[in-house]
Motif scaffolding. Sequence first.
Motif, mmCIF file in Angstrom:
data_model
loop_
_atom_site.group_PDB
_atom_site.id
_atom_site.type_symbol
_atom_site.label_atom_id
_atom_site.label_comp_id
_atom_site.label_asym_id
_atom_site.label_seq_id
_atom_site.Cartn_x
_atom_site.Cartn_y
_atom_site.Cartn_z
ATOM 1 N N GLY A 110 -2.243 2.116 -4.747
ATOM 2 C CA GLY A 110 -1.634 2.955 -4.567
ATOM 3 C C GLY A 110 -2.957 4.767 -5.420
ATOM 4 N N ASN A 111 -2.120 5.455 -5.287
ATOM 5 C CA ASN A 111 -3.091 6.981 -6.064
ATOM 6 C C ASN A 111 -2.806 7.411 -7.139
ATOM 7 O OD1 ASN A 111 -1.012 7.548 -3.361
ATOM 8 N ND2 ASN A 111 -2.813 9.748 -4.516
ATOM 9 N N SER A 112 -1.443 7.314 -7.462
ATOM 10 C CA SER A 112 -1.085 8.963 -8.257
ATOM 11 C C SER A 112 0.050 7.408 -9.442
ATOM 12 C CB SER A 112 0.175 9.285 -7.675
ATOM 13 O OG SER A 112 1.309 8.947 -6.950
ATOM 14 N N ASP A 113 0.649 8.234 -10.282
ATOM 15 C CA ASP A 113 1.585 7.341 -10.988
ATOM 16 C C ASP A 113 2.542 6.848 -10.307
ATOM 17 O OD1 ASP A 113 -0.231 9.234 -12.972
ATOM 18 O OD2 ASP A 113 0.959 10.239 -13.847
ATOM 19 N N GLY A 114 3.632 7.133 -9.149
ATOM 20 C CA GLY A 114 3.900 7.186 -8.777
ATOM 21 C C GLY A 114 3.718 5.661 -8.312
ATOM 22 N N ASP A 115 2.631 5.205 -8.437
ATOM 23 C CA ASP A 115 2.184 4.142 -8.163
ATOM 24 C C ASP A 115 2.781 2.704 -8.814
ATOM 25 O OD1 ASP A 115 1.953 4.466 -5.307
ATOM 26 O OD2 ASP A 115 0.321 5.197 -5.888
ATOM 27 N N LEU A 116 2.333 3.491 -10.432
ATOM 28 C CA LEU A 116 1.724 2.549 -11.701
ATOM 29 C C LEU A 116 2.902 1.598 -12.032
ATOM 30 C CD1 LEU A 116 1.215 2.052 -14.410
ATOM 31 C CD2 LEU A 116 2.541 4.160 -14.962
ATOM 32 N N SER B 142 -4.427 11.498 4.148
ATOM 33 C CA SER B 142 -5.153 12.845 2.954
ATOM 34 C C SER B 142 -3.100 13.569 2.743
ATOM 35 C CB SER B 142 -5.290 13.324 3.887
ATOM 36 O OG SER B 142 -6.916 13.571 3.173
ATOM 37 N N GLU B 143 -2.920 13.890 1.407
ATOM 38 C CA GLU B 143 -1.493 14.355 0.934
ATOM 39 C C GLU B 143 -2.269 16.130 0.553
ATOM 40 O OE1 GLU B 143 -0.558 12.442 -1.777
ATOM 41 O OE2 GLU B 143 -2.415 12.334 -3.300
ATOM 42 N N GLN B 144 -3.618 16.321 1.128
ATOM 43 C CA GLN B 144 -3.928 17.939 0.633
ATOM 44 C C GLN B 144 -4.203 18.387 2.016
ATOM 45 O OE1 GLN B 144 -3.450 18.881 -2.222
ATOM 46 N NE2 GLN B 144 -4.405 17.408 -3.187
ATOM 47 N N PHE C 39 0.742 -1.426 0.592
ATOM 48 C CA PHE C 39 0.053 -0.047 -0.512
ATOM 49 C C PHE C 39 0.960 1.136 -0.014
ATOM 50 C CE2 PHE C 39 -4.399 -1.505 1.213
ATOM 51 C CZ PHE C 39 -4.308 -2.550 1.351
ATOM 52 N N ASP C 40 0.211 2.342 -0.848
ATOM 53 C CA ASP C 40 0.816 3.474 -0.717
ATOM 54 C C ASP C 40 0.649 4.116 0.654
ATOM 55 O OD1 ASP C 40 1.860 6.145 -1.815
ATOM 56 O OD2 ASP C 40 0.080 6.417 -2.029
ATOM 57 N N ASN C 41 1.248 5.193 1.170
ATOM 58 C CA ASN C 41 0.863 5.802 1.925
ATOM 59 C C ASN C 41 0.051 7.345 2.037
ATOM 60 O OD1 ASN C 41 0.331 6.484 5.068
ATOM 61 N ND2 ASN C 41 2.049 7.482 4.715
ATOM 62 N N ASP C 42 0.979 8.286 1.213
ATOM 63 C CA ASP C 42 0.200 9.614 1.458
ATOM 64 C C ASP C 42 -1.005 8.807 0.277
ATOM 65 O OD1 ASP C 42 1.892 10.716 2.646
ATOM 66 O OD2 ASP C 42 3.703 9.997 1.413
ATOM 67 N N GLY C 43 -2.101 10.552 0.510
ATOM 68 C CA GLY C 43 -3.403 10.063 -1.102
ATOM 69 C C GLY C 43 -3.514 8.328 -0.854
ATOM 70 N N ASN C 44 -3.321 7.684 -0.084
ATOM 71 C CA ASN C 44 -3.863 6.390 -0.095
ATOM 72 C C ASN C 44 -4.423 5.718 0.616
ATOM 73 O OD1 ASN C 44 -4.167 3.972 -1.826
ATOM 74 N ND2 ASN C 44 -2.450 3.237 -0.846
#
Lengths: 321, 321
Positions: free
Chosen positions: B243-249, B59-61, B51-56
């Motif tokens: 995940g929630n972002s391109d960084g998780d792809l 929150s990350e905002q 599991f990704d953490n930030d935004g997943n």
Amino acid sequence: NIQTETPIEAKDPLPSWEEGKTKESIKSYVVDVTTEGSPNFIPITDRIATFDNDGNLWSEQPAYFQLFFAISRIKALAPEHPEWKNKQPYKAVLENDMKSLMASGEKGLIEIVMTTHAGMTVEAFEKIVKDWLAKAKHPRFGKPYNELIYQPMLELLNYLRANDFKTYIVSGGGIEFMRPWVEEAYGIPKDQVVGSSIKTEFSLENGQAQIKRLPAIDFIDDKAGKPIGINKFIGKKPVFTSGNSDGDLQMMQYGDSNKHKSFQLYLHHTDAEREWAYDRDSHIGQLNKGLDYAIENGWTITDMKKDWKVIYPFQLNEAKN
Amino acid sequence: NIQTETPIEAKDPLPSWEEGKTKESIKSYVVDVTTEGSPNFIPITDRIATFDNDGNLWSEQPAYFQLFFAISRIKALAPEHPEWKNKQPYKAVLENDMKSLMASGEKGLIEIVMTTHAGMTVEAFEKIVKDWLAKAKHPRFGKPYNELIYQPMLELLNYLRANDFKTYIVSGGGIEFMRPWVEEAYGIPKDQVVGSSIKTEFSLENGQAQIKRLPAIDFIDDKAGKPIGINKFIGKKPVFTSGNSDGDLQMMQYGDSNKHKSFQLYLHHTDAEREWAYDRDSHIGQLNKGLDYAIENGWTITDMKKDWKVIYPFQLNEAKN
Ligand SMILES: [Ca+2]
Ligand SMILES: [Ca+2]
């Protein structure tokens, strides 16, 4: 554990250890820190035990077993590399000339390791290691290398786990050289192996993700690298540390600084007959500064010859009388 | 699990998830791969979930919470550094001038991180993080940052663990920024956290071993770094990635290449009212390539607005009617 009917305490958890100071100090430590109400009680989540591998869980003579693996790989790959016949350090390997190989120094050994450990995917390397273990035999004992593990240390690992310690390997050897076999050999899963590593690269080939091993060092898990690796991978300070050489000293000092009562166990190779005897002057597994530090600080030192009834599991039947 | 009397199956393991395609696909995957006899059955030792953490998981905002931490530290340290009043990027931080801070670019942000994350022992840093979490409040919700974790994801973590998946965090955030609180927040122990790290140094001071944090990057656990970090720390390919972002792809592509049936779950931030809505053009947690890839490959996409009954645990009481 609610086991009112089976008197587990009555069973000897370390049957291959001779009765004496070493065995007694291990057992009294474990009882002390795991008995609720004891002033030295350690919560289960803090019961971290770290074990060096080479010369501590399995033998490391007459050369590190990972070097035997690399040599075997060089020989297997030689037909594709005719130029190696006239090129050091390959020539030395192909001619079984260990003296010239050692003379090639760290640079030569690193070249041998990179040539044999990099350039393939992680899965391919795992298969290569497993295939080698299935076929290769140790020169002295004629047994597969993963049978040259120490029976008394297996019992110690089991004893600690039975008391809710989490056991890790922390070795100067390669993580990915160890992971394929340590779970079966020691009951230690892949994600509890800290070790040296080379760099890797991720790529997507025809939609298939893969990780390829690169010929560049990522991390050396030795000496000060051991506590650094423990902090990086485990994130907790160990309470039980076990090693056999000066390369383990910093890991053991790190464990010794634990706020909980800790236990440091050095294995002293004193048994030339059943295994090997070496310490202060050895090129492999030198135990010099560590021996002095252990004595000064009252750490426990296993005297292999005196403290172990048997060395390897395959000798268990021979030992039973 | 022998639980013949309690009909566990009857209980909804994901009560904060709306009924629908997303919830159904998660549940049917888990049932499929954990039912003995299923052609897709996965042995327990291979049930690795990352599991990704930030935004997943939290929150990350309006900015990564670790950046809020760093800003708070700069302000706390400012009295010892009068020169910061006239020096960027510190000046921007002290004047709450986020625009100038962002204009300082990656170099400025790394300087802020190094100044606030290095120079102390590992234990001292852990205490700094815990003290910050105990006092700091999120600007929008007025809650401690570690309460801004996603209730539906907590249920998913528990559901997977109840089905013998081993859950790991694999985050671009700092390992040692996460370790102090993730066990309590997510039930994920310290040695199951993969993340970015800075270098460390071992020393023995007056016989006491310590590990000090250095102002130098060791590893960036983002994009291709995620599968590399997974291989390094876990040594097994995940079957469930989230995940929630391109960084998780790349992490999800890596999971997707598993020989076992795998599951990839992207969280799409679609809820501007209860949380935030952002994707293709966001500076934080950009989800662009990943969204296309997920759609093309039939991965599951959580629509936060439609799929989640509640966002944060502290809203559970409000949600109950
Ligand atoms: Ca050793
Ligand atoms: Ca993220």
